[in-house]
Motif scaffolding. Structure first.
Motif, short mmCIF file in Angstrom:
data_model
loop_
_atom_site.label_atom_id
_atom_site.label_comp_id
_atom_site.label_asym_id
_atom_site.label_seq_id
_atom_site.Cartn_x
_atom_site.Cartn_y
_atom_site.Cartn_z
N ASP A 74 0.75 -1.25 -0.21
CA ASP A 74 0.06 0.37 0.30
C ASP A 74 1.02 1.57 -0.20
OD1 ASP A 74 -2.74 -1.43 0.42
OD2 ASP A 74 -1.74 -1.30 2.39
N VAL A 75 2.10 1.47 0.06
CA VAL A 75 3.42 2.00 0.91
C VAL A 75 3.16 3.33 -1.07
CG1 VAL A 75 5.54 3.35 0.41
CG2 VAL A 75 4.86 1.65 1.64
N PRO A 76 3.11 2.78 -2.09
CA PRO A 76 2.89 3.91 -3.40
C PRO A 76 0.75 4.92 -2.94
CG PRO A 76 3.75 1.45 -4.87
CD PRO A 76 2.95 1.59 -3.21
N ALA A 77 -0.23 3.91 -2.84
CA ALA A 77 -1.30 4.59 -2.93
C ALA A 77 -1.36 5.64 -1.46
CB ALA A 77 -2.50 3.21 -2.78
N GLU A 128 -9.27 1.00 -4.67
CA GLU A 128 -9.08 2.02 -4.68
C GLU A 128 -8.40 2.31 -3.39
OE1 GLU A 128 -9.46 6.57 -6.51
OE2 GLU A 128 -10.91 5.16 -6.27
N VAL A 129 -7.44 3.08 -2.74
CA VAL A 129 -7.44 3.21 -1.21
C VAL A 129 -8.25 4.68 -1.05
CG1 VAL A 129 -5.56 3.42 0.12
CG2 VAL A 129 -5.28 1.45 -1.09
N THR A 130 -8.95 4.97 -0.66
CA THR A 130 -9.33 6.41 0.14
C THR A 130 -8.93 7.20 0.80
OG1 THR A 130 -11.62 5.25 0.61
CG2 THR A 130 -11.34 5.61 -2.20
N ASP A 131 -9.26 6.34 2.18
CA ASP A 131 -9.10 7.13 3.01
C ASP A 131 -7.86 5.97 4.11
OD1 ASP A 131 -11.43 8.44 3.34
OD2 ASP A 131 -12.04 6.18 2.42
N PHE A 132 -6.77 7.07 5.21
CA PHE A 132 -6.48 5.83 5.60
C PHE A 132 -6.13 7.28 7.04
CE2 PHE A 132 -1.90 7.39 7.18
CZ PHE A 132 -1.67 5.84 7.02
N CYS A 133 -5.63 5.86 8.53
CA CYS A 133 -5.42 6.27 9.71
C CYS A 133 -4.86 6.09 10.33
CB CYS A 133 -6.70 6.55 10.81
SG CYS A 133 -7.09 4.95 10.86
N SER A 134 -3.71 6.79 11.74
CA SER A 134 -2.49 5.80 11.71
C SER A 134 -2.39 7.06 13.84
CB SER A 134 -1.31 6.37 10.95
OG SER A 134 -1.25 7.90 11.04
#
Ligand code: YNC
Ligand code: MG
Length: 388
Positions: free
Chosen positions: A235-238, A284-290
């Motif tokens: 997932d790193v590129p997206a 598609e990767v649409t959202d991210f949280c960490s």
């Protein structure tokens, strides 16, 4: 007032409001041959050491110094307890320099009594990407406080940063120094309210019982967003694309490339957790949280010794509402047995804090740049930078 900081290339309190002073570097770089070649002098009982954070024993020495002497809250009830794994992560990003991991030892006993670190980072300020050092983990043993050792540590790390032809730095502190680019507030979301109340982290609200409080903070057992999953190497590129696009809107933000994202955001157990939403239809990767893991030692409590805290790191929402995304982050953190989820009022965090039952903390966190003037006109919501 600030005998040391008055001598440094930082915005000075007396100059606040002087709009004649331009934003940008305060001092020009000097030729590298003019940078002092020898370390600053320490009192004779002490010596400089460079800490090899790849070495287990060195890492343990640093861990022990920080565990016993690093940042406490105003009431001295809690002290940050960064894990060894966390220190290894925080101090060895792409391009890190061992020479920026600086210790002071007692010459006779070889005991580590002070520490300061820098790591390299590209940070964008408005339209300009600046090579900087992020300075962190400044710590002087409790028995050596107020002896003006900190200014020597700061000058020495500055010298070593200059030797790499880097002239700017970013740092945060709980104390007011000349002069913050902005001041942020911590917010806390109880996950284990009973423990938080028992250890004195929070108090039972007016007209609240323990059982009503537990009910108030209850969270579902599983996340609600379809396609919500842990981030993986593939997932790193997206994630990099998502994050770069998102961080572009803030006045100050890191300029992350794929190597940075792999280091700073790929999950590491009990250090950094990252989740994303992969659309079940389009993939598609649409959202991210960490969030990162930073426990605190609980000082002088009979029943509990550590508080397990998650700290909101970088979050990006394009399809899933940020509120729902962060609620899923809370659900994950609760499942993983965190006691509290903390977040600063940076980026768009204000839009979910109250609604998701975060309460304002008492401590403030001031953000600073070294040798870069940027007047206090920046609001927390214009900051796209989280330092560890
Ligand atoms: C602080 N946190 O104002 P003045 S945050 C910077 N950051 O100088 P002494 C600090 N400066 O005001 P002590 C600071 N705290 O007279 C104090 N100062 O000009 C200034 N605490 O020195 C202070 N870690 O040695 C004063 O004080 C001078 O013995 C007094 O030591 C301070 O990591 C400290 O909170 C903080 O371990 C080491 O209290 C000690 O008290 C301690 O007499 C507990 O020092 C742990 C703690 C701080 C966490 C952090 C960020 C540090 C940033 C440092 C600045 C970096 C500048 C950029 C360098 C690279 C440049 C390039 C290019
Ligand atoms: Mg001192």
């Amino acid at each position: 007032q600030h005998k040391f900081w008055e001598t440094q290339p930082v915005g000075q309190f007396k100059d606040i409001g002087k709009s004649s002073l331009p934003e940008g570097p305060i001092e020009d770089p000097t030729p590298l041959s003019e940078v002092k070649q020898e370390p600053y002098n320490l009192p004779n009982l002490y010596e400089w050491v460079t800490c090899d954070m790849e070495n287990e024993e060195t890492c343990a020495e640093v861990y022990n110094l920080l565990t016993n002497n690093y940042v406490e809250d105003d009431e001295n009830m809690f002290r940050f307890n960064y894990s060894k794994e966390f220190l290894g992560w925080a101090l060895r990003p792409p391009g890190y320099l061992k020479s920026w991991h600086i210790g002071v030892k007692v010459r006779a006993s070889k005991k580590l009594v002070a520490f300061i670190t820098g790591v390299p980072a590209r940070i964008r300020v408005r339209n300009e990407v600046v090579n900087m050092a992020e300075i962190n983990f400044l710590c002087v043993h409790k028995k050596l406080r107020s002896k003006r050792l900190a200014p020597v540590m700061i000058k020495e790390v500055t010298r070593r940063v200059h030797l790499e032809n880097i002239w700017q730095a970013a740092y945060t502190a709980g104390v007011v120094l000349p002069t913050p680019i902005t001041t942020c507030q911590y917010w806390h979301r109880s996950l284990n309210p009973k423990k938080l109340i028992d250890v004195g982290f929070s108090r039972l609200g007016a007209r609240m019982t323990m059982s009503r409080t537990i009910k108030l903070y209850k969270l579902p057992d599983s996340t609600v967003t379809p396609g919500f999953r842990k981030m993986e190497l593939r997932d790193v590129p997206a994630v990099t694309r998502l994050l770069r696009e998102y961080l572009g809107q803030f006045v100050v933000a890191p300029d992350f490339d794929e190597n940075d994202v792999e280091h700073w955001l790929l999950p590491r157990e009990d250090v950094i957790d990252s989740y994303l939403v992969e659309s079940p239809e389009t993939h598609e990767v649409t959202d991210f949280c960490s969030f990162y893991t930073l426990p605190s030692s609980i000082l002088g409590n009979q029943s509990y010794s550590t508080l397990k805290a998650a700290y909101s790191y970088y979050n990006v929402s394009t399809k899933t509402p940020l509120l729902q995304l962060m609620n899923d982050a809370l659900i994950v953190a609760k499942k993983k047995d965190y006691d509290v989820f903390n977040a600063l009022d940076v980026m768009e965090n204000e839009t979910f804090l109250k609604e998701l039952k975060f309460g304002p903390g008492d401590g403030q966190l001031h953000y600073y740049l070294y040798n870069y003037r940027l007047w206090n006109a920046v609001k927390p919501s214009e900051l796209g930078l989280v330092l560890l």
